[in-house]
Design a protein around this motif. Sequence first.
Motif, mmCIF file in Angstrom:
data_model
loop_
_atom_site.group_PDB
_atom_site.id
_atom_site.type_symbol
_atom_site.label_atom_id
_atom_site.label_comp_id
_atom_site.label_asym_id
_atom_site.label_seq_id
_atom_site.Cartn_x
_atom_site.Cartn_y
_atom_site.Cartn_z
ATOM 1 N N ILE A 20 0.840 -1.194 0.000
ATOM 2 C CA ILE A 20 0.000 0.000 0.000
ATOM 3 C C ILE A 20 0.876 1.244 0.000
ATOM 4 C CG2 ILE A 20 -1.687 1.307 1.353
ATOM 5 C CD1 ILE A 20 -2.891 -1.378 2.226
ATOM 6 N N THR A 21 1.965 1.211 0.748
ATOM 7 C CA THR A 21 2.920 2.323 0.754
ATOM 8 C C THR A 21 3.697 2.375 -0.547
ATOM 9 O OG1 THR A 21 3.099 2.152 3.162
ATOM 10 C CG2 THR A 21 4.862 3.315 2.012
ATOM 11 N N ASP A 22 4.068 1.209 -1.060
ATOM 12 C CA ASP A 22 4.823 1.132 -2.322
ATOM 13 C C ASP A 22 4.027 1.730 -3.478
ATOM 14 O OD1 ASP A 22 7.141 0.445 -3.659
ATOM 15 O OD2 ASP A 22 6.715 -1.700 -3.738
ATOM 16 N N GLY A 23 2.703 1.723 -3.363
ATOM 17 C CA GLY A 23 1.848 2.310 -4.391
ATOM 18 C C GLY A 23 1.208 1.311 -5.312
ATOM 19 N N TYR A 24 1.149 0.049 -4.861
ATOM 20 C CA TYR A 24 0.606 -0.991 -5.726
ATOM 21 C C TYR A 24 -0.823 -0.676 -6.157
ATOM 22 C CZ TYR A 24 -0.843 -5.438 -7.580
ATOM 23 O OH TYR A 24 -1.336 -6.420 -8.413
ATOM 24 N N ILE A 25 -1.071 -0.880 -7.421
ATOM 25 C CA ILE A 25 -2.315 -0.652 -8.157
ATOM 26 C C ILE A 25 -2.490 0.818 -8.536
ATOM 27 C CG2 ILE A 25 -4.839 -0.976 -8.227
ATOM 28 C CD1 ILE A 25 -4.669 -3.530 -6.953
ATOM 29 N N SER A 26 -1.604 1.708 -8.111
ATOM 30 C CA SER A 26 -1.608 3.026 -8.744
ATOM 31 C C SER A 26 -1.036 2.850 -10.147
ATOM 32 C CB SER A 26 -0.769 4.024 -7.945
ATOM 33 O OG SER A 26 0.595 3.629 -7.893
ATOM 34 N N ASN A 27 -1.444 3.687 -11.055
ATOM 35 C CA ASN A 27 -1.009 3.539 -12.442
ATOM 36 C C ASN A 27 0.436 3.982 -12.620
ATOM 37 O OD1 ASN A 27 -3.568 2.639 -13.405
ATOM 38 N ND2 ASN A 27 -4.290 4.760 -13.449
ATOM 39 N N ASN A 28 1.138 3.282 -13.497
ATOM 40 C CA ASN A 28 2.506 3.688 -13.799
ATOM 41 C C ASN A 28 2.536 5.140 -14.251
ATOM 42 O OD1 ASN A 28 3.454 1.138 -13.230
ATOM 43 N ND2 ASN A 28 3.624 0.500 -15.365
ATOM 44 N N ASN A 29 3.527 5.874 -13.744
ATOM 45 C CA ASN A 29 3.819 7.256 -14.143
ATOM 46 C C ASN A 29 2.808 8.270 -13.631
ATOM 47 O OD1 ASN A 29 6.054 6.251 -15.738
ATOM 48 N ND2 ASN A 29 4.550 5.697 -17.301
ATOM 49 N N ASP A 30 1.827 7.835 -12.834
ATOM 50 C CA ASP A 30 0.869 8.779 -12.264
ATOM 51 C C ASP A 30 1.440 9.534 -11.067
ATOM 52 O OD1 ASP A 30 -1.099 8.227 -14.067
ATOM 53 O OD2 ASP A 30 -2.489 7.316 -12.650
ATOM 54 N N ASN A 31 2.399 8.902 -10.374
ATOM 55 C CA ASN A 31 2.918 9.465 -9.131
ATOM 56 C C ASN A 31 1.783 9.750 -8.159
ATOM 57 O OD1 ASN A 31 5.784 9.550 -9.844
ATOM 58 N ND2 ASN A 31 5.150 11.095 -11.333
ATOM 59 N N LYS A 32 0.938 8.732 -7.984
ATOM 60 C CA LYS A 32 -0.216 8.842 -7.103
ATOM 61 C C LYS A 32 -0.124 7.871 -5.928
ATOM 62 C CE LYS A 32 -2.650 12.015 -9.253
ATOM 63 N NZ LYS A 32 -3.015 13.291 -8.596
ATOM 64 N N ARG A 33 1.087 7.429 -5.582
ATOM 65 C CA ARG A 33 1.236 6.674 -4.353
ATOM 66 C C ARG A 33 0.883 7.618 -3.195
ATOM 67 N NH1 ARG A 33 5.355 7.354 -7.505
ATOM 68 N NH2 ARG A 33 6.246 5.664 -8.756
ATOM 69 N N TRP A 34 0.459 7.086 -2.062
ATOM 70 C CA TRP A 34 0.055 8.021 -1.017
ATOM 71 C C TRP A 34 1.217 8.859 -0.499
ATOM 72 C CZ3 TRP A 34 1.872 8.162 3.919
ATOM 73 C CH2 TRP A 34 2.302 6.994 4.535
ATOM 74 N N PRO A 35 2.471 8.366 -0.476
ATOM 75 C CA PRO A 35 3.559 9.282 -0.111
ATOM 76 C C PRO A 35 3.711 10.440 -1.106
ATOM 77 C CG PRO A 35 4.230 7.006 0.233
ATOM 78 C CD PRO A 35 2.934 6.950 -0.526
ATOM 79 N N ASN A 36 3.488 10.189 -2.416
ATOM 80 C CA ASN A 36 3.502 11.293 -3.381
ATOM 81 C C ASN A 36 2.405 12.304 -3.065
ATOM 82 O OD1 ASN A 36 4.164 8.813 -5.796
ATOM 83 N ND2 ASN A 36 5.638 10.356 -5.217
ATOM 84 N N ASP A 37 1.211 11.791 -2.756
ATOM 85 C CA ASP A 37 0.093 12.676 -2.427
ATOM 86 C C ASP A 37 0.391 13.490 -1.166
ATOM 87 O OD1 ASP A 37 -1.342 11.634 -4.599
ATOM 88 O OD2 ASP A 37 -2.303 10.097 -3.374
ATOM 89 N N LEU A 38 1.061 12.859 -0.209
ATOM 90 C CA LEU A 38 1.447 13.573 1.006
ATOM 91 C C LEU A 38 2.440 14.686 0.688
ATOM 92 C CD1 LEU A 38 1.537 13.959 4.075
ATOM 93 C CD2 LEU A 38 3.236 12.107 4.175
ATOM 94 N N ALA A 39 3.391 14.406 -0.205
ATOM 95 C CA ALA A 39 4.362 15.435 -0.594
ATOM 96 C C ALA A 39 3.669 16.637 -1.211
ATOM 97 C CB ALA A 39 5.387 14.842 -1.559
ATOM 98 N N VAL A 40 2.668 16.389 -2.050
ATOM 99 C CA VAL A 40 1.919 17.489 -2.671
ATOM 100 C C VAL A 40 1.213 18.312 -1.596
ATOM 101 C CG1 VAL A 40 -0.020 18.031 -4.187
ATOM 102 C CG2 VAL A 40 1.655 16.311 -4.880
ATOM 103 N N ARG A 41 0.611 17.638 -0.617
ATOM 104 C CA ARG A 41 -0.060 18.359 0.467
ATOM 105 C C ARG A 41 0.925 19.230 1.244
ATOM 106 N NH1 ARG A 41 -2.723 15.441 4.824
ATOM 107 N NH2 ARG A 41 -3.538 17.529 5.255
ATOM 108 N N LEU A 42 2.098 18.685 1.536
ATOM 109 C CA LEU A 42 3.090 19.436 2.294
ATOM 110 C C LEU A 42 3.566 20.668 1.529
ATOM 111 C CD1 LEU A 42 5.034 16.373 3.701
ATOM 112 C CD2 LEU A 42 4.040 18.182 5.126
ATOM 113 N N VAL A 43 3.838 20.492 0.238
ATOM 114 C CA VAL A 43 4.257 21.633 -0.573
ATOM 115 C C VAL A 43 3.159 22.688 -0.608
ATOM 116 C CG1 VAL A 43 4.832 22.374 -2.928
ATOM 117 C CG2 VAL A 43 5.917 20.328 -1.961
#
Length: 457
Positions: free
Chosen positions: A273-296
């Motif tokens: 779930i952290t690794d981003g499994y089942i998110s689409n390739n190249n979407d950068n929609k793993r939850w850590p990516n989403d967290l980074a967007v929120r922080l920025v």
Amino acid sequence: MRIFGAPLSTILYTLVVLSTAACSGGGSGSPGTGGSGSGGSGGAGGAPDASSQTDVPASGSGGAGGTVVSGSGGGSGGAATDATGGDDKPDGGDASDGPATSNAWTGTWASSPQSCGGNYGGQTMREIVHTSIAGTSARVRLSNAFGNGPLQVQDVHIAQRTTGASIDPATDKALTFDGKTSVTVAAGTYAVSDGADFAVKAVSDLAVSFFVVSHNGVTCHQSGFETNYTANGNMVSAAMLNGGNNTSYYFLSNVDVLNPAAEGAVVTLGASITDGYISNNNDNKRWPNDLAVRLVGANRVVGVLNQGISGDGVANAVKRFDRDVLSQPNVKWVIFSDNPINDLGNFNPPAQTEIDQIKTMMTKARAMGIKWLCSTLTPFQGANYWAPEKEPGRDMINAYIRGANSGCDGIVDQDTATHDPAMPNRYLPSLNAGDSLHPNEAGLQAIADAVDLALFK
């Protein structure tokens, strides 16, 4: 260049390493191809016990801003069965890896090393990194954690990626290792490049290109969920790379930046779930990516380092803790996530055993001044390794995490964020990826949204 000696502490763990397939990682598919595992849906193949090798920094590869360590550790690749290998950790005394200062290196991207196959000698690797925080200088880490012999690399370059395998040549920058354009990384170690002036943008794509002269054994992160590229010959400065592609990260494990405003980095330690499994390739929609967007978006400068491994369990998280958490530069927080789900699904250990192992990591983190943030476990009823008798274990672990005496420095309530209020043991249908084990991209966003940014203080 600063040389560190022995680890701050050497702790031997007797661990049970899973040999069964686990949540999105246990199949027999080649890295990045999504082989179907027996304990979860798909993933990038490879046994979970091949992801725990501890690599130590290679001697003689530091230079300006690149910390190095002399020492042996981790063994020589293959499936690691214990945690007796050397695993040097930040000692807090070097501006490159210690507490936050105006010139502290901070991770902007990371991936956890695993054992992989393949032959990449004589090839250029161009690997696409999606950053979390910005910086004025950059450096990289190359890992040979699972090598059976030396890894020889030359001409490591960093550039702004445009599209696909293309870079902006005007941004192309060569990196060195102790002032040299080539580096030899011994088996079971890693090498950190010198720092170089380079404008790193937040939440954007960088291309790290390097020529692999030779290697014996392959270290990679299997489930990269990003298209990376290869080409025959030394083509590191080519504006467009023509060749093959894959979705794993080979040999590259970290990109760090200098940013005077950096508050530190958070490591998200978990499984698929952290690794981003089942998110689409190249979407950068793993939850850590989403967290980074929120922080920025909140004007926070906190690096987010994804150290999820699909199929991982708690014992293996303990095993790789020194490498994947304590060796990260300027790490201030850890969010521990979904590993217990794999253990409950695969062999249903006593919940107290899982809790005790979590406390072991918590103790080590706190000894280094790192705050420990606990995550409740998402529902998994309907997954192919769920059974009614496994639900009490999840309930007990979640009750521990929510309890006043847990010792957690904060809680990320992934369970509440994703379960169906009418059927709390199941995902909300709109957040279910379809296997009742993994969230879809909306579910990953819900997990990121459940992180209280005030925890990062």
